[in-house]
Design a protein around this motif. Structure first.
Motif, PDB file in Angstrom:
ATOM      1  N   GLY A 212     -18.919 -75.058  27.133  1.00 39.89           N
ATOM      2  CA  GLY A 212     -19.847 -76.175  26.980  1.00 39.89           C
ATOM      3  C   GLY A 212     -21.087 -76.046  27.835  1.00 39.89           C
ATOM      4  O   GLY A 212     -21.677 -77.058  28.236  1.00 39.89           O
ATOM      5  N   GLY A 213     -21.473 -74.824  28.138  1.00 38.46           N
ATOM      6  CA  GLY A 213     -22.667 -74.614  28.947  1.00 38.46           C
ATOM      7  C   GLY A 213     -22.419 -74.649  30.436  1.00 38.46           C
ATOM      8  O   GLY A 213     -23.336 -74.413  31.238  1.00 38.46           O
ATOM      9  N   PHE A 214     -21.176 -74.924  30.841  1.00 41.12           N
ATOM     10  CA  PHE A 214     -20.853 -74.982  32.262  1.00 41.12           C
ATOM     11  C   PHE A 214     -20.301 -73.631  32.728  1.00 41.12           C
ATOM     12  O   PHE A 214     -19.678 -72.896  31.964  1.00 41.12           O
ATOM     13  CB  PHE A 214     -19.817 -76.076  32.541  1.00 41.12           C
ATOM     14  N   GLY A 215     -20.515 -73.325  33.988  1.00 38.26           N
ATOM     15  CA  GLY A 215     -19.991 -72.096  34.546  1.00 38.26           C
ATOM     16  C   GLY A 215     -18.470 -72.141  34.649  1.00 38.26           C
ATOM     17  O   GLY A 215     -17.861 -73.218  34.673  1.00 38.26           O
ATOM     18  N   ILE A 216     -17.867 -70.969  34.692  1.00 44.60           N
ATOM     19  CA  ILE A 216     -16.404 -70.880  34.744  1.00 44.60           C
ATOM     20  C   ILE A 216     -16.004 -70.153  36.022  1.00 44.60           C
ATOM     21  O   ILE A 216     -16.208 -68.938  36.154  1.00 44.60           O
ATOM     22  CB  ILE A 216     -15.860 -70.133  33.514  1.00 44.60           C
ATOM     23  N   ASN A 217     -15.467 -70.905  36.971  1.00 48.43           N
ATOM     24  CA  ASN A 217     -15.017 -70.284  38.217  1.00 48.43           C
ATOM     25  C   ASN A 217     -13.539 -69.920  38.117  1.00 48.43           C
ATOM     26  O   ASN A 217     -12.903 -70.112  37.083  1.00 48.43           O
ATOM     27  CB  ASN A 217     -15.279 -71.212  39.415  1.00 48.43           C
ATOM     28  N   ALA A 218     -12.997 -69.401  39.200  1.00 48.73           N
ATOM     29  CA  ALA A 218     -11.602 -68.941  39.195  1.00 48.73           C
ATOM     30  C   ALA A 218     -10.627 -70.082  38.901  1.00 48.73           C
ATOM     31  O   ALA A 218      -9.643 -69.905  38.181  1.00 48.73           O
ATOM     32  CB  ALA A 218     -11.270 -68.285  40.524  1.00 48.73           C
ATOM     33  N   THR A 219     -10.921 -71.275  39.454  1.00 47.08           N
ATOM     34  CA  THR A 219     -10.030 -72.409  39.244  1.00 47.08           C
ATOM     35  C   THR A 219      -9.979 -72.798  37.771  1.00 47.08           C
ATOM     36  O   THR A 219      -8.897 -73.021  37.210  1.00 47.08           O
ATOM     37  CB  THR A 219     -10.486 -73.618  40.074  1.00 47.08           C
ATOM     38  N   ARG A 220     -11.148 -72.878  37.134  1.00 49.21           N
ATOM     39  CA  ARG A 220     -11.183 -73.238  35.701  1.00 49.21           C
ATOM     40  C   ARG A 220     -10.494 -72.165  34.860  1.00 49.21           C
ATOM     41  O   ARG A 220      -9.798 -72.473  33.889  1.00 49.21           O
ATOM     42  CB  ARG A 220     -12.638 -73.405  35.245  1.00 49.21           C
ATOM     43  N   LEU A 221     -10.638 -70.928  35.247  1.00 49.02           N
ATOM     44  CA  LEU A 221     -10.001 -69.832  34.528  1.00 49.02           C
ATOM     45  C   LEU A 221      -8.485 -69.942  34.610  1.00 49.02           C
ATOM     46  O   LEU A 221      -7.773 -69.766  33.608  1.00 49.02           O
ATOM     47  CB  LEU A 221     -10.463 -68.497  35.100  1.00 49.02           C
ATOM     48  N   VAL A 222      -7.979 -70.242  35.789  1.00 49.83           N
ATOM     49  CA  VAL A 222      -6.527 -70.370  35.982  1.00 49.83           C
ATOM     50  C   VAL A 222      -5.980 -71.555  35.190  1.00 49.83           C
ATOM     51  O   VAL A 222      -4.921 -71.459  34.555  1.00 49.83           O
ATOM     52  CB  VAL A 222      -6.215 -70.527  37.485  1.00 49.83           C
ATOM     53  N   VAL A 223      -6.691 -72.682  35.220  1.00 50.00           N
ATOM     54  CA  VAL A 223      -6.250 -73.857  34.460  1.00 50.00           C
ATOM     55  C   VAL A 223      -6.186 -73.530  32.968  1.00 50.00           C
ATOM     56  O   VAL A 223      -5.243 -73.917  32.272  1.00 50.00           O
ATOM     57  CB  VAL A 223      -7.181 -75.054  34.714  1.00 50.00           C
ATOM     58  N   ARG A 224      -7.184 -72.791  32.489  1.00 42.39           N
ATOM     59  CA  ARG A 224      -7.190 -72.395  31.088  1.00 42.39           C
ATOM     60  C   ARG A 224      -5.989 -71.497  30.758  1.00 42.39           C
ATOM     61  O   ARG A 224      -5.359 -71.642  29.703  1.00 42.39           O
ATOM     62  CB  ARG A 224      -8.494 -71.658  30.764  1.00 42.39           C
ATOM     63  N   ALA A 225      -5.664 -70.592  31.664  1.00 38.20           N
ATOM     64  CA  ALA A 225      -4.506 -69.716  31.469  1.00 38.20           C
ATOM     65  C   ALA A 225      -3.221 -70.526  31.396  1.00 38.20           C
ATOM     66  O   ALA A 225      -2.305 -70.200  30.621  1.00 38.20           O
ATOM     67  CB  ALA A 225      -4.430 -68.688  32.595  1.00 38.20           C
ATOM     68  N   MET A 226      -3.144 -71.599  32.170  1.00 36.17           N
ATOM     69  CA  MET A 226      -1.967 -72.464  32.105  1.00 36.17           C
ATOM     70  C   MET A 226      -1.937 -73.239  30.791  1.00 36.17           C
ATOM     71  O   MET A 226      -0.885 -73.384  30.152  1.00 36.17           O
ATOM     72  CB  MET A 226      -1.962 -73.434  33.282  1.00 36.17           C
ATOM     73  N   GLU A 227      -3.082 -73.733  30.368  1.00 34.65           N
ATOM     74  CA  GLU A 227      -3.157 -74.481  29.116  1.00 34.65           C
ATOM     75  C   GLU A 227      -2.730 -73.626  27.926  1.00 34.65           C
ATOM     76  O   GLU A 227      -2.109 -74.122  26.981  1.00 34.65           O
ATOM     77  CB  GLU A 227      -4.592 -74.981  28.896  1.00 34.65           C
ATOM     78  N   LEU A 228      -3.062 -72.343  27.983  1.00 28.13           N
ATOM     79  CA  LEU A 228      -2.741 -71.427  26.888  1.00 28.13           C
ATOM     80  C   LEU A 228      -1.351 -70.810  27.023  1.00 28.13           C
ATOM     81  O   LEU A 228      -0.971 -69.964  26.226  1.00 28.13           O
ATOM     82  CB  LEU A 228      -3.798 -70.313  26.822  1.00 28.13           C
ATOM     83  N   HIS A 229      -0.599 -71.201  28.087  1.00 34.19           N
ATOM     84  CA  HIS A 229       0.762 -70.711  28.346  1.00 34.19           C
ATOM     85  C   HIS A 229       0.793 -69.237  28.750  1.00 34.19           C
ATOM     86  O   HIS A 229       1.833 -68.588  28.669  1.00 34.19           O
ATOM     87  CB  HIS A 229       1.674 -70.926  27.126  1.00 34.19           C
ATOM     88  N   ILE A 230      -0.349 -68.716  29.187  1.00 40.42           N
ATOM     89  CA  ILE A 230      -0.375 -67.350  29.713  1.00 40.42           C
ATOM     90  C   ILE A 230       0.355 -67.305  31.048  1.00 40.42           C
ATOM     91  O   ILE A 230       1.070 -66.347  31.353  1.00 40.42           O
ATOM     92  CB  ILE A 230      -1.826 -66.855  29.853  1.00 40.42           C
ATOM     93  N   LEU A 231       0.183 -68.359  31.830  1.00 38.66           N
ATOM     94  CA  LEU A 231       0.906 -68.487  33.098  1.00 38.66           C
ATOM     95  C   LEU A 231       2.065 -69.461  32.912  1.00 38.66           C
ATOM     96  O   LEU A 231       1.903 -70.513  32.291  1.00 38.66           O
ATOM     97  CB  LEU A 231      -0.019 -68.993  34.203  1.00 38.66           C
ATOM     98  N   ASP A 232       3.205 -69.087  33.432  1.00 37.48           N
ATOM     99  CA  ASP A 232       4.393 -69.941  33.403  1.00 37.48           C
ATOM    100  C   ASP A 232       4.382 -70.802  34.660  1.00 37.48           C
ATOM    101  O   ASP A 232       4.679 -70.318  35.756  1.00 37.48           O
ATOM    102  CB  ASP A 232       5.655 -69.075  33.346  1.00 37.48           C
ATOM    103  N   THR A 233       4.043 -72.060  34.515  1.00 37.45           N
ATOM    104  CA  THR A 233       3.906 -72.934  35.686  1.00 37.45           C
ATOM    105  C   THR A 233       5.231 -73.174  36.404  1.00 37.45           C
ATOM    106  O   THR A 233       5.238 -73.598  37.555  1.00 37.45           O
ATOM    107  CB  THR A 233       3.300 -74.289  35.277  1.00 37.45           C
TER     108      THR A 233
END
Length: 241
Positions: A212-233
Motif C-alpha cells: 500500500g505504498g508503505f515501507g516493509i521492515n523486518a517486523t512487518r515481514l515477520v508478521v506477514r510470514a505468520m499470516e501466511l503460515h510460513i512460520l509456525d507460531t
C-alpha cells in the motif's frame, strides 16, 4: 469384567450420590469400599483398604491442583492402582495435560454421556488413555486444527518458494535476533549483506503487490510470514548458536 474395588473421591454430595448410582445400576462388578471428600480422607481410605480403581474428581475444596497431586502420588506409591479422572473441569485443558503427565489412566468429563460402563471396563482391562465422548471431541478438534496448520505451512513453503535458510532467517527475526546475531548461527553461511539481500527478496515474494505504498521492515515481514503460515507460531525456537 471381573469384580473390583473402587474408591470415589468427590467433594460434592449430590454428585457423589449420582456417581454411586452409576456404579450400582450400570457396573455391578464394582465394590465401593470408600468415598472421600478431601485429600486427607482419601489417604486415610487407601491406607486402610487398597482399591483396584480410584475414581478421582480434580476439583476438591475449590482447588484443582490437589486432584493432580493425588493422582501423581497414588501412581508413585501404588503403581498397580488404576486412576480414572471424573471431572467437571470441562474447559481447563491445561489441567487435563497436568493429570495425564501425573500418570492417570483416563479422563471422563462430567458432560454429555458422563461415565459409562465401557469407560470403566477399558480402564480395568488395562487400556491407557481412556476418554469419554466429550473430551474425545475436543481432542479430535485440536488434532484436526494441528494437522490443517501443518498442511497450510507446507503449502506456503512451496507456494512462496521458501527454502531452509529463508525459514531460519524469518524465524530468528521473529525471535528478536539481529542480522549480526543470525550470521553467527551454526550452519548459517551468510554475512549481513547477504541477509539484507535475502530480506529484500522475501519482501518481493510475500508482498508481490507492495504494501500500500508503505515501507516493509523486518517486523512487518515477520508478521506477514505468520499470516501466511510460513512460520509456525507454536514452534518458534532458536537454533544452536
Amino acid at each position: 469384567m471381573e469384580k473390583f474395588k473402587v474408591i470415589i473421591v468427590e467433594d460434592i454430595p449430590l454428585e457423589l450420590k449420582g456417581t454411586e448410582g452409576i456404579f450400582r445400576n450400570d457396573i455391578p462388578e464394582a465394590e465401593i469400599i470408600g468415598t472421600a471428600e478431601s485429600e486427607a480422607a482419601y489417604w486415610k481410605q487407601i491406607k486402610q483398604n487398597l482399591p483396584d480403581l480410584v475414581l478421582l474428581d480434580l476439583g476438591l475444596g475449590g482447588s484443582t491442583t490437589v486432584g493432580v497431586e493425588i493422582c501423581r502420588h497414588t501412581k508413585e506409591a501404588y503403581p498397580t492402582v488404576k486412576v480414572l479422572i471424573f471431572t467437571g473441569e470441562i474447559l481447563n485443558e491445561k489441567l487435563w495435560v497436568d493429570v495425564l503427565d501425573a500418570g492417570c489412566d483416563g479422563i471422563c468429563l462430567k458432560s454429555g454421556e458422563l461415565l459409562t460402563r465401557g469407560d470403566v471396563a477399558s480402564v480395568m482391562n488395562g487400556k491407557k488413555m481412556v476418554f469419554n465422548q466429550p473430551i474425545l471431541e475436543k481432542i479430535i478438534e485440536r488434532f484436526k486444527h494441528s494437522v490443517n496448520s501443518q498442511l497450510m505451512r507446507q503449502e506456503a513453503l512451496v507456494n512462496f518458494e521458501i527454502d531452509e535458510y529463508d525459514e531460519r532467517f524469518l524465524r530468528h527475526l521473529a525471535l528478536g535476533y539481529t542480522k549480526e546475531q543470525i550470521t553467527n548461527l551454526r550452519n548459517m553461511p551468510f554475512g549481513v549483506k547477504s541477509l539484507e539481500k535475502r530480506q529484500n527478496e522475501l519482501v518481493q515474494k510475500l508482498f508481490p503487490d507492495g504494501n500500500g505504498g508503505f515501507g516493509i521492515n523486518a517486523t512487518r515481514l515477520v508478521v506477514r510470514a505468520m499470516e501466511l503460515h510460513i512460520l509456525d507460531t507454536d514452534n518458534l525456537h532458536p537454533d544452536e548458536e
